[in-house]
Design a protein around this motif. Sequence first.
Motif, PDB file in Angstrom:
ATOM      1  N   MET A   1       0.838  -1.195   0.000  1.00 24.33           N
ATOM      2  CA  MET A   1       0.000   0.000   0.000  1.00 24.33           C
ATOM      3  C   MET A   1       0.867   1.238   0.000  1.00 24.33           C
ATOM      4  O   MET A   1       1.815   1.354   0.759  1.00 24.33           O
ATOM      5  CB  MET A   1      -0.863  -0.017   1.261  1.00 24.33           C
ATOM      6  N   ASN A   2       0.541   2.161  -0.898  1.00 22.58           N
ATOM      7  CA  ASN A   2       1.260   3.427  -0.930  1.00 22.58           C
ATOM      8  C   ASN A   2       0.751   4.319   0.198  1.00 22.58           C
ATOM      9  O   ASN A   2      -0.445   4.397   0.419  1.00 22.58           O
ATOM     10  CB  ASN A   2       0.998   4.091  -2.297  1.00 22.58           C
ATOM     11  N   PRO A   3       1.625   5.002   0.954  1.00 17.79           N
ATOM     12  CA  PRO A   3       1.141   5.878   2.038  1.00 17.79           C
ATOM     13  C   PRO A   3       0.221   6.991   1.553  1.00 17.79           C
ATOM     14  O   PRO A   3      -0.485   7.586   2.353  1.00 17.79           O
ATOM     15  CB  PRO A   3       2.419   6.453   2.632  1.00 17.79           C
ATOM     16  N   ASP A   4       0.190   7.260   0.232  1.00 21.87           N
ATOM     17  CA  ASP A   4      -0.746   8.256  -0.291  1.00 21.87           C
ATOM     18  C   ASP A   4      -2.192   7.919   0.064  1.00 21.87           C
ATOM     19  O   ASP A   4      -3.041   8.809   0.122  1.00 21.87           O
ATOM     20  CB  ASP A   4      -0.663   8.321  -1.818  1.00 21.87           C
ATOM     21  N   SER A   5      -2.441   6.616   0.299  1.00 19.59           N
ATOM     22  CA  SER A   5      -3.822   6.203   0.562  1.00 19.59           C
ATOM     23  C   SER A   5      -4.412   6.947   1.744  1.00 19.59           C
ATOM     24  O   SER A   5      -5.615   7.198   1.778  1.00 19.59           O
ATOM     25  CB  SER A   5      -3.859   4.706   0.831  1.00 19.59           C
ATOM     26  N   TYR A   6      -3.557   7.325   2.710  1.00 19.28           N
ATOM     27  CA  TYR A   6      -4.069   8.091   3.848  1.00 19.28           C
ATOM     28  C   TYR A   6      -4.665   9.416   3.386  1.00 19.28           C
ATOM     29  O   TYR A   6      -5.672   9.884   3.928  1.00 19.28           O
ATOM     30  CB  TYR A   6      -2.944   8.374   4.840  1.00 19.28           C
ATOM     31  N   LEU A   7      -4.033  10.006   2.364  1.00 25.28           N
ATOM     32  CA  LEU A   7      -4.549  11.278   1.854  1.00 25.28           C
ATOM     33  C   LEU A   7      -5.910  11.085   1.210  1.00 25.28           C
ATOM     34  O   LEU A   7      -6.825  11.881   1.410  1.00 25.28           O
ATOM     35  CB  LEU A   7      -3.564  11.863   0.842  1.00 25.28           C
ATOM     36  N   TYR A   8      -6.041   9.967   0.435  1.00 23.77           N
ATOM     37  CA  TYR A   8      -7.350   9.708  -0.184  1.00 23.77           C
ATOM     38  C   TYR A   8      -8.406   9.483   0.888  1.00 23.77           C
ATOM     39  O   TYR A   8      -9.528   9.971   0.780  1.00 23.77           O
ATOM     40  CB  TYR A   8      -7.270   8.510  -1.116  1.00 23.77           C
ATOM     41  N   LEU A   9      -8.029   8.740   1.946  1.00 24.02           N
ATOM     42  CA  LEU A   9      -8.984   8.496   3.028  1.00 24.02           C
ATOM     43  C   LEU A   9      -9.394   9.814   3.676  1.00 24.02           C
ATOM     44  O   LEU A   9     -10.577  10.046   3.954  1.00 24.02           O
ATOM     45  CB  LEU A   9      -8.374   7.559   4.073  1.00 24.02           C
ATOM     46  N   THR A  47      -0.053  12.848   7.662  1.00 21.64           N
ATOM     47  CA  THR A  47       0.507  12.137   6.514  1.00 21.64           C
ATOM     48  C   THR A  47       1.554  12.979   5.797  1.00 21.64           C
ATOM     49  O   THR A  47       2.616  12.480   5.419  1.00 21.64           O
ATOM     50  CB  THR A  47      -0.625  11.756   5.550  1.00 21.64           C
TER      51      THR A  47
ATOM     52  N   THR B  21       7.919   4.107  -0.310  1.00 22.12           N
ATOM     53  CA  THR B  21       6.903   4.176  -1.355  1.00 22.12           C
ATOM     54  C   THR B  21       5.806   3.166  -1.106  1.00 22.12           C
ATOM     55  O   THR B  21       4.733   3.262  -1.664  1.00 22.12           O
ATOM     56  CB  THR B  21       7.520   3.917  -2.731  1.00 22.12           C
ATOM     57  N   THR B  23       4.106   0.703   2.244  1.00 23.85           N
ATOM     58  CA  THR B  23       4.205   0.367   3.658  1.00 23.85           C
ATOM     59  C   THR B  23       4.285  -1.137   3.843  1.00 23.85           C
ATOM     60  O   THR B  23       4.055  -1.906   2.917  1.00 23.85           O
ATOM     61  CB  THR B  23       2.983   0.892   4.400  1.00 23.85           C
ATOM     62  N   PHE B  31      -4.456  -0.299   7.718  1.00 23.44           N
ATOM     63  CA  PHE B  31      -5.082   0.771   6.945  1.00 23.44           C
ATOM     64  C   PHE B  31      -6.409   0.312   6.373  1.00 23.44           C
ATOM     65  O   PHE B  31      -7.417   1.001   6.486  1.00 23.44           O
ATOM     66  CB  PHE B  31      -4.163   1.240   5.816  1.00 23.44           C
ATOM     67  N   GLN B  72       1.683   6.046  11.766  1.00 28.26           N
ATOM     68  CA  GLN B  72       2.488   6.950  10.951  1.00 28.26           C
ATOM     69  C   GLN B  72       3.569   7.641  11.750  1.00 28.26           C
ATOM     70  O   GLN B  72       4.118   8.645  11.307  1.00 28.26           O
ATOM     71  CB  GLN B  72       1.588   8.000  10.306  1.00 28.26           C
TER      72      GLN B  72
END
Lengths: 99, 296
Positions: A1-9, A47, B21, B23, B31, B72
């Motif tokens: 999972m890309n940490p960007d997903s937190y931004l989408y959430l 994030t 890039t 997790t 998540f 995080q």
Amino acid sequence: MNPDSYLYLSAILFSLGALGVLIRRDAIVVFMCIELMLNAANLAFVTFSRMHGRLDGQIFAFFTMVVAAAEVVVGLAIIITVFRTRRSASVDDANLLKY
Amino acid sequence: MSAALLATQSAATHLLAGPVTSTGGGETFLFWVGASISVLGALGLIFSKKAVHSALCLAGVMICLALFYMAQGAVFLGVVQIVVYTGAIMMLFLFVLMLIGIDAPESLTETIRGQRWAAVLVAVLFGAILIGVFAHAKLGPFAGMDQANAAAGGNVPSLAHLLFARYFWAFEVSSAVLITSALGAMVLAHRERVTARRTQKELAADRFKRYSKDPSVIVTPMPNPGVYAQHNAVDTPALLPDGSIAQLSVNATLRAQGEVRGITPLPVPLPHEAADGDGASPAGANGSGRHEEVGA
């Protein structure tokens, strides 16, 4: 999972909070939706803080929490005052400024 | 087992290696579980009919967010989120809900026609725009929090170094904000008594004056809720001598919500059971259940 997903959430949660503010009439529920929006913004802050590897984002999230606490105290006091005078917590009933 | 170990190892290397890039497996699992719970909680917040359910849904969302913060690298914020948000702010919400009561369900009539669907459309578009912006932004790899957290020996000391040095002025101002809001809440919630408090004698005289004009005014105290062997609760109505339900014996809020508990009629004593009694009990016809208990 890309940490960007937190931004989408956080974007999804913010939109849901905005939706709640727009469609609910109960002032307390509207207020809770505002809290949800603040929390979504905080998630984005944390994030981005992780993305940059700096703690400033977390400090901002911390200040958001402080302001949210102050805002909740005053907001709930206003809701109680409005309820006392109008016997209703519906946002549609507080329309004196409209006319 | 080995896959899980590999996942934790790769997570550890990711954390140590700096730019992230993707997790580790644990955080991915957290998540997806937490994201689904928080989105469902947000939907529950919007669509549940009772404000108390909304508050509980919001508390669930906030706990999920606290877990995300901890995952995080924002351990302090995660704990503060639980203590301040779910602990203090949500309890304040519940407190106010109790104070003002929930007497009537929210009206569903639209004051502006089509407003609800327009709101849904606007929210969906807004979310799409936000997600589109995030998707198109050049976000780059994630640096990770380990270096920043380790700079002063942990998340809390590092935050303290920032808070009490660079953001010291903002910190001081926030204390002013808190004091002002506490004062504001006191001023808003305070009610000045403009007339003298009415004594019980005056209230009684007033009640009888109203009774003389309108015989439907009740001058006696309201009947207590009925407490039976069946339910020991305030939503149980009292029974009138003819066996019908005394509506006034239940709180007006519960009556408005239609939450008055029904009663199952007590069994009528059979003639031979009543005759079996020892004769000393004067309550022979009151109810067979009670009679049997006394006899045993």
